[in-house]
Design a protein around this motif. Structure first.
Motif, PDB file in Angstrom:
ATOM      1  N   SER A  82       0.525  -1.208  -0.077  1.00 58.67           N
ATOM      2  CA  SER A  82      -0.126   0.210  -0.081  1.00 58.67           C
ATOM      3  C   SER A  82       0.503   1.039  -0.181  1.00 58.67           C
TER       4      SER A  82
ATOM      5  N   ASP B  95      -5.688   4.173   1.742  1.00 61.82           N
ATOM      6  CA  ASP B  95      -4.717   3.676   1.227  1.00 61.82           C
ATOM      7  C   ASP B  95      -5.999   2.879   0.274  1.00 61.82           C
TER       8      ASP B  95
ATOM      9  N   GLY C 221      -5.989   0.588  -1.591  1.00 60.55           N
ATOM     10  CA  GLY C 221      -6.390  -0.369  -2.115  1.00 60.55           C
ATOM     11  C   GLY C 221      -5.715  -1.242  -3.430  1.00 60.55           C
TER      12      GLY C 221
ATOM     13  N   ARG D  81      -3.335  -1.705  -6.507  1.00 59.25           N
ATOM     14  CA  ARG D  81      -1.591  -1.893  -7.416  1.00 59.25           C
ATOM     15  C   ARG D  81      -1.598  -2.089  -8.595  1.00 59.25           C
TER      16      ARG D  81
ATOM     17  N   SER E 211      -0.983   4.535  -1.633  1.00 59.58           N
ATOM     18  CA  SER E 211      -2.226   5.098  -0.544  1.00 59.58           C
ATOM     19  C   SER E 211      -1.559   6.707  -1.267  1.00 59.58           C
TER      20      SER E 211
END
Ligand code: ADP
Ligand code: MG
Length: 385
Positions: free
Chosen positions: A126, A218, A220, A222, A341
């Motif tokens: 994160s 965050d 979540g 990626r 984040s």
């Protein structure tokens, strides 16, 4: 505020001890802890010899460790599936998540084996540096079992060892900020790091005096290109530094980026050089309690990361824009980018609203809800039990 994760986890040490008993029987020799971090400002500056201003989070990774008489190493984590077992001769060849642990043992040249169990409250992947938290917790545990006192010199030594482990064994090039702040964070303050000479200085950030909090969002998310893009940005920065005739970009004069004719290299260099100036501006704004100025610098950092360094993404941009519209003084992506984040500097009495508004903006786009936490500068790595 009950949906905001406070991250304070005194029970984690007991939990990892219990998990150790279940996994390997008996009790660990000790439990060590190392924190995740959030970077206030100074992004993609560490590997360019520049400046940054991170702080340690209360969220941390815990390692329960026990020495062995033979050369076996057994590692399990409550965060991920699977256990790694091998000998101290196999440390450089461990795959996946275990390589973050075996890399540290390899750099520290352990001869005897260990049983290690890991638990963490740092969100993984994160941009809050679960990787350095893991490495540093392992390094502190193993070093303590070797009888080394954890003074400032040793902390720097271990930070460097963890950085090598992540780059050389886990295969993720890292600039050093994450490991240094995990090892050296002044409890309660942020840490100014200048990678020109690796000097550090505590920076008190009395947000409560301004009625403010630092909200971490965050996403979540990626994106798959994160690792490749990080390496590509590093190469572009090296190329720009080479063309400017300096060893690292941060050594170039402030507006030297304008001499680069290649548009991409020019923008990469402009980000790094202006970001280092923004670290100085933020440092000064914090000393003077000029919170609106700090917010503006966060905004400018995000713009530079999005347009010049091109490491933002839709989820980060939406979180930043929505947080500002909901009353944050400033917001920016934090960490390497392509997901991860966002931080938002918000009036304490608006933090819950800002979080709810960002969650609603995500829901409206059909994205799963981000998670939220309030960053309170916390303690560096150490043995906790
Ligand atoms: P970040 O450091 O921002 O969280 P990274 O990609 O640098 O993201 O590191 C995340 C990786 O570190 C995970 O994919 C995993 O391999 C490893 N890792 C981090 N924390 C743990 C943990 N508690 N248990 C096992 N592996 C972990
Ligand atoms: Mg990491």
């Amino acid at each position: 505020m009950d949906h905001l994760d406070p991250g304070t986890t005194p029970w984690m040490a007991a939990r990892v001890g219990k998990a150790f008993e279940q996994a390997y029987g008996g009790t660990p020799d000790l439990v060590a802890r190392a924190p995740g971090r959030v970077n206030l400002i100074g992004e993609h500056t560490d590997y360019n010899g520049g400046r940054c201003l991170p702080l340690a989070l209360p969220h941390a990774t815990y390692v329960a460790a026990r020495r062995r008489e033979d050369d076996r190493v057994r590692i399990s984590s409550l965060t991920v599936e699977g256990e790694w077992t091998g000998s101290t001769k196999d440390l450089a060849a461990a795959p996946g998540w275990a390589s973050y642990v075996t890399g540290v043992l390899w750099v520290l040249e352990v001869e005897r084996g260990f049983d290690l169990v890991i638990a963490s409250s740092v969100p993984v992947g994160s941009g809050l540096s679960s990787s350095a938290a893991l490495e540093c917790a392992v390094a502190v545990a193993v070093d303590a079992l070797h009888g080394h006192p954890l003074d400032d010199v040793r902390r720097r030594h271990l930070a460097a060892a963890c950085m090598r482990a992540e780059s050389e064994i886990a295969g993720a090039p890292t600039g050093g900020m994450d490991q240094l702040v995990a090892m050296l964070a002044p409890d309660g303050d942020a840490l100014l790091i200048d990678f020109h000479d690796d000097s550090t200085r505590p920076v008190p950030v009395p947000l409560q005096e301004g009625g403010l909090q630092l909200l971490v969002i965050d996403t979540g998310v990626r994106h798959a290109l994160a690792d490749g893009a990080y390496a590509a940005r590093r190469r572009e920065c090296e190329a720009a530094a080479h063309l400017l005739g300096v060893p690292t970009l941060a050594r170039a004069s402030e507006d030297s980026w304008s001499r680069l004719s290649d548009d991409v290299l020019m923008r990469r260099a402009r980000h790094v050089l202006t970001e280092c100036e923004r670290v100085d501006t933020a440092d000064q704004a914090i000393i003077e309690g000029e919170w609106a100025e700090l917010g503006a610098v966060l905004d400018a950092s995000h713009a530079s990361l999005a347009h010049d360094f091109e490491v933002s993404c839709a989820e980060l941009d939406v979180a930043v824009e929505t947080a500002r519209a909901a009353g944050a003084l400033g917001a920016r992506m934090t960490g390497g980018g392509f997901g991860g984040s966002v931080i938002a500097l918000a009036p304490a009495d608006r933090v819950t609203d800002v979080a709810a508004t960002v969650a609603a903006a995500y829901a409206a786009r059909g994205w799963s809800s981000p998670t939220f936490l309030v960053a309170e500068p916390s303690a560096p790595a150490g043995v906790v039990g």
